[in-house]
Design a protein around this motif. Sequence first.
Motif, PDB file in Angstrom:
ATOM      1  N   ALA A 448       0.819  -1.210   0.000  1.00 24.61           N
ATOM      2  CA  ALA A 448       0.000   0.000   0.000  1.00 24.61           C
ATOM      3  C   ALA A 448       0.849   1.255   0.000  1.00 24.61           C
ATOM      4  CB  ALA A 448      -0.915  -0.011   1.210  1.00 24.61           C
ATOM      5  N   LEU A 449       2.169   1.109  -0.017  1.00 23.84           N
ATOM      6  CA  LEU A 449       3.063   2.260   0.094  1.00 23.84           C
ATOM      7  C   LEU A 449       2.929   3.157  -1.138  1.00 23.84           C
ATOM      8  CD1 LEU A 449       5.496   3.530   1.607  1.00 23.84           C
ATOM      9  CD2 LEU A 449       6.963   2.101   0.214  1.00 23.84           C
ATOM     10  N   PRO A 450       2.511   4.404  -0.945  1.00 25.56           N
ATOM     11  CA  PRO A 450       2.386   5.287  -2.109  1.00 25.56           C
ATOM     12  C   PRO A 450       3.720   5.937  -2.432  1.00 25.56           C
ATOM     13  CG  PRO A 450       1.530   6.369  -0.161  1.00 25.56           C
ATOM     14  CD  PRO A 450       2.131   5.068   0.290  1.00 25.56           C
ATOM     15  N   GLY A 451       3.848   6.435  -3.645  1.00 23.49           N
ATOM     16  CA  GLY A 451       5.083   7.112  -4.035  1.00 23.49           C
ATOM     17  C   GLY A 451       4.806   8.572  -4.335  1.00 23.49           C
ATOM     18  N   GLY A 452       5.869   9.371  -4.467  1.00 28.18           N
ATOM     19  CA  GLY A 452       5.714  10.772  -4.861  1.00 28.18           C
ATOM     20  C   GLY A 452       6.253  11.727  -3.826  1.00 28.18           C
ATOM     21  N   GLY A 453       6.612  12.936  -4.264  1.00 22.18           N
ATOM     22  CA  GLY A 453       7.108  13.959  -3.349  1.00 22.18           C
ATOM     23  C   GLY A 453       8.617  14.035  -3.338  1.00 22.18           C
ATOM     24  N   GLY A 454       9.144  14.875  -2.442  1.00 22.75           N
ATOM     25  CA  GLY A 454      10.586  15.089  -2.361  1.00 22.75           C
ATOM     26  C   GLY A 454      11.287  13.934  -1.675  1.00 22.75           C
ATOM     27  N   THR A 455      12.592  14.109  -1.465  1.00 21.91           N
ATOM     28  CA  THR A 455      13.387  13.056  -0.846  1.00 21.91           C
ATOM     29  C   THR A 455      14.034  13.573   0.428  1.00 21.91           C
ATOM     30  OG1 THR A 455      13.893  12.332  -3.075  1.00 21.91           O
ATOM     31  CG2 THR A 455      15.128  11.300  -1.304  1.00 21.91           C
ATOM     32  N   PRO A 456      13.359  13.513   1.577  1.00 22.38           N
ATOM     33  CA  PRO A 456      13.965  13.984   2.830  1.00 22.38           C
ATOM     34  C   PRO A 456      14.820  12.873   3.437  1.00 22.38           C
ATOM     35  CG  PRO A 456      11.669  13.454   3.158  1.00 22.38           C
ATOM     36  CD  PRO A 456      12.007  13.032   1.771  1.00 22.38           C
ATOM     37  N   LEU A 457      15.923  12.587   2.779  1.00 18.83           N
ATOM     38  CA  LEU A 457      16.740  11.441   3.169  1.00 18.83           C
ATOM     39  C   LEU A 457      17.272  11.580   4.593  1.00 18.83           C
ATOM     40  CD1 LEU A 457      17.489   8.866   1.811  1.00 18.83           C
ATOM     41  CD2 LEU A 457      19.560   9.924   0.960  1.00 18.83           C
ATOM     42  N   ALA A 458      17.652  12.823   4.946  1.00 19.32           N
ATOM     43  CA  ALA A 458      18.212  13.042   6.282  1.00 19.32           C
ATOM     44  C   ALA A 458      17.177  12.694   7.341  1.00 19.32           C
ATOM     45  CB  ALA A 458      18.663  14.486   6.426  1.00 19.32           C
ATOM     46  N   ALA A 459      15.939  13.119   7.111  1.00 23.70           N
ATOM     47  CA  ALA A 459      14.877  12.828   8.074  1.00 23.70           C
ATOM     48  C   ALA A 459      14.675  11.318   8.197  1.00 23.70           C
ATOM     49  CB  ALA A 459      13.585  13.502   7.632  1.00 23.70           C
ATOM     50  N   GLY A 460      14.768  10.628   7.058  1.00 32.74           N
ATOM     51  CA  GLY A 460      14.618   9.183   7.070  1.00 32.74           C
ATOM     52  C   GLY A 460      15.711   8.520   7.883  1.00 32.74           C
ATOM     53  N   LEU A 461      16.925   9.003   7.679  1.00 32.10           N
ATOM     54  CA  LEU A 461      18.058   8.454   8.433  1.00 32.10           C
ATOM     55  C   LEU A 461      17.883   8.702   9.921  1.00 32.10           C
ATOM     56  CD1 LEU A 461      21.117   9.410   6.241  1.00 32.10           C
ATOM     57  CD2 LEU A 461      20.698   7.173   7.223  1.00 32.10           C
ATOM     58  N   ALA A 462      17.434   9.928  10.239  1.00 31.41           N
ATOM     59  CA  ALA A 462      17.278  10.280  11.652  1.00 31.41           C
ATOM     60  C   ALA A 462      16.220   9.397  12.293  1.00 31.41           C
ATOM     61  CB  ALA A 462      16.905  11.755  11.780  1.00 31.41           C
ATOM     62  N   LEU A 492      16.905  18.537   6.743  1.00 28.80           N
ATOM     63  CA  LEU A 492      16.251  18.109   7.979  1.00 28.80           C
ATOM     64  C   LEU A 492      15.135  19.052   8.381  1.00 28.80           C
ATOM     65  CD1 LEU A 492      18.744  16.798  10.678  1.00 28.80           C
ATOM     66  CD2 LEU A 492      16.753  15.658   9.718  1.00 28.80           C
ATOM     67  N   ASP A 493      15.362  20.369   8.175  1.00 30.36           N
ATOM     68  CA  ASP A 493      14.339  21.321   8.596  1.00 30.36           C
ATOM     69  C   ASP A 493      13.226  21.478   7.570  1.00 30.36           C
ATOM     70  OD1 ASP A 493      15.741  22.564   6.674  1.00 30.36           O
ATOM     71  OD2 ASP A 493      16.439  24.256   7.894  1.00 30.36           O
ATOM     72  N   GLY A 494      13.256  20.652   6.540  1.00 29.92           N
ATOM     73  CA  GLY A 494      12.152  20.665   5.594  1.00 29.92           C
ATOM     74  C   GLY A 494      12.332  21.599   4.417  1.00 29.92           C
ATOM     75  N   THR A 495      13.470  22.322   4.360  1.00 24.89           N
ATOM     76  CA  THR A 495      13.673  23.227   3.224  1.00 24.89           C
ATOM     77  C   THR A 495      14.214  22.440   2.041  1.00 24.89           C
ATOM     78  OG1 THR A 495      15.856  23.719   4.121  1.00 24.89           O
ATOM     79  CG2 THR A 495      14.095  25.296   4.600  1.00 24.89           C
ATOM     80  N   PRO A 496      13.726  22.746   0.867  1.00 22.31           N
ATOM     81  CA  PRO A 496      14.228  22.067  -0.317  1.00 22.31           C
ATOM     82  C   PRO A 496      15.620  22.545  -0.700  1.00 22.31           C
ATOM     83  CG  PRO A 496      12.410  23.561  -0.891  1.00 22.31           C
ATOM     84  CD  PRO A 496      12.686  23.735   0.570  1.00 22.31           C
ATOM     85  N   GLY A 497      16.310  21.806  -1.524  1.00 20.70           N
ATOM     86  CA  GLY A 497      17.662  22.195  -1.964  1.00 20.70           C
ATOM     87  C   GLY A 497      18.606  21.041  -1.799  1.00 20.70           C
ATOM     88  N   ARG A 498      19.315  20.715  -2.860  1.00 21.93           N
ATOM     89  CA  ARG A 498      20.155  19.530  -2.838  1.00 21.93           C
ATOM     90  C   ARG A 498      21.337  19.624  -1.869  1.00 21.93           C
ATOM     91  NH1 ARG A 498      19.656  15.952  -7.688  1.00 21.93           N
ATOM     92  NH2 ARG A 498      17.739  15.894  -6.504  1.00 21.93           N
ATOM     93  N   PRO A 499      22.138  20.748  -1.939  1.00 21.73           N
ATOM     94  CA  PRO A 499      23.354  20.758  -1.105  1.00 21.73           C
ATOM     95  C   PRO A 499      23.031  20.622   0.377  1.00 21.73           C
ATOM     96  CG  PRO A 499      23.351  22.589  -2.665  1.00 21.73           C
ATOM     97  CD  PRO A 499      22.000  21.980  -2.737  1.00 21.73           C
ATOM     98  N   GLY A 500      22.043  21.392   0.828  1.00 27.46           N
ATOM     99  CA  GLY A 500      21.673  21.340   2.248  1.00 27.46           C
ATOM    100  C   GLY A 500      21.214  19.943   2.621  1.00 27.46           C
ATOM    101  N   ALA A 501      20.417  19.340   1.758  1.00 24.08           N
ATOM    102  CA  ALA A 501      19.867  18.013   2.032  1.00 24.08           C
ATOM    103  C   ALA A 501      20.986  16.990   2.148  1.00 24.08           C
ATOM    104  CB  ALA A 501      18.911  17.630   0.910  1.00 24.08           C
ATOM    105  N   GLU A 502      21.953  17.085   1.248  1.00 25.40           N
ATOM    106  CA  GLU A 502      23.034  16.092   1.275  1.00 25.40           C
ATOM    107  C   GLU A 502      23.908  16.270   2.505  1.00 25.40           C
ATOM    108  OE1 GLU A 502      25.096  15.953  -2.469  1.00 25.40           O
ATOM    109  OE2 GLU A 502      23.387  14.950  -3.435  1.00 25.40           O
ATOM    110  N   ALA A 503      24.165  17.530   2.850  1.00 23.91           N
ATOM    111  CA  ALA A 503      24.996  17.783   4.034  1.00 23.91           C
ATOM    112  C   ALA A 503      24.323  17.228   5.280  1.00 23.91           C
ATOM    113  CB  ALA A 503      25.244  19.283   4.174  1.00 23.91           C
ATOM    114  N   ASP A 504      23.021  17.486   5.381  1.00 22.36           N
ATOM    115  CA  ASP A 504      22.276  16.992   6.539  1.00 22.36           C
ATOM    116  C   ASP A 504      22.305  15.470   6.591  1.00 22.36           C
ATOM    117  OD1 ASP A 504      21.656  19.390   7.533  1.00 22.36           O
ATOM    118  OD2 ASP A 504      19.478  19.309   7.153  1.00 22.36           O
ATOM    119  N   ALA A 505      22.083  14.850   5.430  1.00 23.58           N
ATOM    120  CA  ALA A 505      22.059  13.389   5.374  1.00 23.58           C
ATOM    121  C   ALA A 505      23.404  12.828   5.836  1.00 23.58           C
ATOM    122  CB  ALA A 505      21.754  12.922   3.957  1.00 23.58           C
ATOM    123  N   LEU A 506      24.485  13.459   5.389  1.00 25.79           N
ATOM    124  CA  LEU A 506      25.803  12.942   5.769  1.00 25.79           C
ATOM    125  C   LEU A 506      26.054  13.116   7.254  1.00 25.79           C
ATOM    126  CD1 LEU A 506      28.023  13.932   2.730  1.00 25.79           C
ATOM    127  CD2 LEU A 506      27.200  11.668   3.388  1.00 25.79           C
TER     128      LEU A 506
END
Lengths: 569, 327
Positions: A448-462, A492-506
């Motif tokens: 039942a898992l739906p798809g779509g939306g952004g990729t909050p990878l850092a939040a997932g890791l956390a 992590l704070d929900g703002t879009p943008g690749r560099p910030g997202a990757e830094a947070d994830a790392l």
Amino acid sequence: MTRPEDIGAAVGLLAVDPGLGCRLRGPAGPMRDAILQALRQALPAGTAWRKLPAGATDDRLLGGLDLAATLAAGRPVAERGLLAQADGGVLQIAMAERLDEAVAARLGAALDWGEVATERDGFSSRTPCRLGVVALDEGIDEAPPGALLDRLAFELPGDGAGGRIEAPDAAAVASARARLAGVVVSEDSVTALVGAAMQLGVASLRAPLLAVRVARGAAALAGRDAVAQADLELAARLVLAPRATRVPIDAEPPAEPETPEAPPDQAERDARALQSESPLADRVLAAARAVLPADLLAAIAGGAAVWGKTGGNSGVRLRAARRGRPIGVRAGAPKGGARLNLLATLRAAAPWQKLRGAVPGRIAVRRDDFRIRRFRQQTRSTTIFVVDASGSAAVQRLAEAKGAVELLLAECYIRRDRVALLSVRGRGAELLLPPTPSLTRAKKCLAALPGGGGTPLAAGLAAALALAAHVRQEGQTPLAVFLTDGRANIALDGTPGRPGAEADALSVAASWRKAGFAGLVIDTSARPHPFARKLAEATACRYLPLPQADAGALRAAVQGAVQGAVRRA
Amino acid sequence: MKQALLIAAADPSIGGVLVFGDRGTGKSTAIRALAALLPPMQIVAGCPYNCDPAAHFAHCVAGCPARAGGATPAAVSVPVPVVDLPLGATEDRVVGALDLERALTAGERAFEPGLLARANRGFLYIDEANLLEDFLVDLLLDVAASGENVVEREGISVRHPARFVLVGSGNPEEGELRPQLLDRFGLSVEVTTPQDIPTRVEVVRRRDAYDRDPASFGARYAAGDSAIRERIFAARAALKTITVSDDMLTEAATLCQTLGTDGLRGELTLIRAARALAALEGRAEVTSMALRSVAPSALRHRLRRDPLDEAGSSVRVERALMELYPV
């Protein structure tokens, strides 16, 4: 939501028929105290009121060998358990949300059969046990075991301002009890309650059964000899409404739906037909509908069951981790934290009493007789699946990722692991399935898992990190499987943008590495994505690009990761 | 579920029944009702192991009056035991143990028989089988398979017959049963909540009637109960005379092969269950219908497991049946 005047009515009904049982939700407060106080006053004087402490063992619950008395008397003396002691009265369960499922099953058996059967410590007995359960549920994200909730008639709010509760006095209760057995419930009344339960999506047949009992009790309290409409409405409000899993369909649909809907199933058609031809059923349903929990719609939208949860229960496992599951006894001295099993020790000593020249009334126990309990620590692991279901991953190969997870689930089944499912999409991570041993549920959840939306990878890791820490706290070994295409774009704070997202994830990945949890990163992008590999390195997890992930390679990778996890744990 | 229980009653060698279903579907109620439906049996008076007076006593344990006396033992008629294994039962009560009271007060080394002795020649019911401790489950399965309970503990050494039909029930949401355990059960049935209003109303009405007046409720169904009892009795007698044609054996084998069940237990149970059903229905031979009717419960839990396809195993049996018996 429960009406204030209904609370008083529920208390009165409990006093008349304690076996109905009640769940008091919310933290300790004036309201809860007021309800308990009112119930005590309404019950006939001398009614047993026992409290079941959190973490009670079978010895306390069911009874067994009375150690002190046995030693004093020189012969086995039985001790009654709490269930038998509470016969005819009330058993109050503190912290019911942390109640062990095994304890709930014992309570359930006692509630179903009105007696408690024990086969313990050399005693075999059947004692009557007609008790009313008052479960104090302070759970926020936990709930009492479903097996218990299914058998409790009422759910009352325990928080709130309190104040005086208008409940019938002991005299009224006594006369209602006398009248109870003679109250007539008509066929129409039963049909109305069953129909309302169907319309509200209440699956268990215990709900309408309890509702009938409540209606009868209400009639008895009102001094009637037959159940009236008001009694049915009260029963529907108190018993059926809190259990609703769907909002009833109107007999007359208000307007033509814009999208063609699937035809209602047979059950709904039945229920609808019944509604339109029976005004009584209509009114009963309307009564229940008026007090539907406010969060019902939200909960249905979220796919969560409102009434009870079926997953595990962390308090139990915590305790289990500390001392393990008892798996029998062996000879040995009670040293180094080992616990003496007195009964087994006495058994071992018994055959030699004559030889040892023991004086009657005294038991000669030697060192060789000592028997200690053996426990087994749980060594099972919990596999946390973190599935990136973002738009990019969905475009790529969410279906294949799901296939990979199913393959891994099969692996978990062989090892009898528990599984949890986290989805990463949109603004954050969501725990779709808390750790559960039921792989069937995991599979349903995944499908039942739906798809779509952004990729909050850092939040997932956390989220995975928090869950893994929780799992370890419970004494189990966590293992994470991240399925991602590596295209992190939400920080992590929900703002879009690749560099910030990757830094947070790392940075979260670094904490993961520090915590030392094992894991596996499966790259689901069409071509291996550099960031996914980077993430694997940062978390010290094994990296596996999905293109090469045929069944054999995946299985081998998981086995490798699990062995790593077990070594580290 | 009713069919499976009746089959097990008619042919106890079928090897137990597993009942899985949601909460509030009346699993326990149905199993407990079984006791009233069983024809009474003859036992040696005072024997704690429910020995059959017609049987050879050599295997009965010391302490059985039949063996002590030497003369023809007195026989009494008793209801078939349906023994409930309560949750939280300890090992000593299940298998039996040293009688502590007699040991401590009189210094005698006596064996106190446990639940397994009481269940001999009857039924042993485990509610919430998935919540039972693993070692107890192993022990029960072992005894159920061998038909004998061997106790070697606390200086006593006893072996006594313990032939019983194991009936387990559980809720799949509260944890699954270990796969090794599943195919030890002969039949497996799934119970769901009825979804139509009239049935649900009837269930609630009957339960309510029972709660208010158990005695008259029981009286109302007594005639039906005794009819079923007669049927079981007749079926047991007829069981040996029922023929299974080679065609039926081939059909059973083909079905099992299509489904890919492991081992031969599937075929054996399938044939046995079909035979018991034929006996219950008063037929002289096993028919293809009987085979089809018991196939889901006899085979459902024996499929080579796709663990995630738990709900689908019944469907797989149905599908195989459709293939073999196109309408």
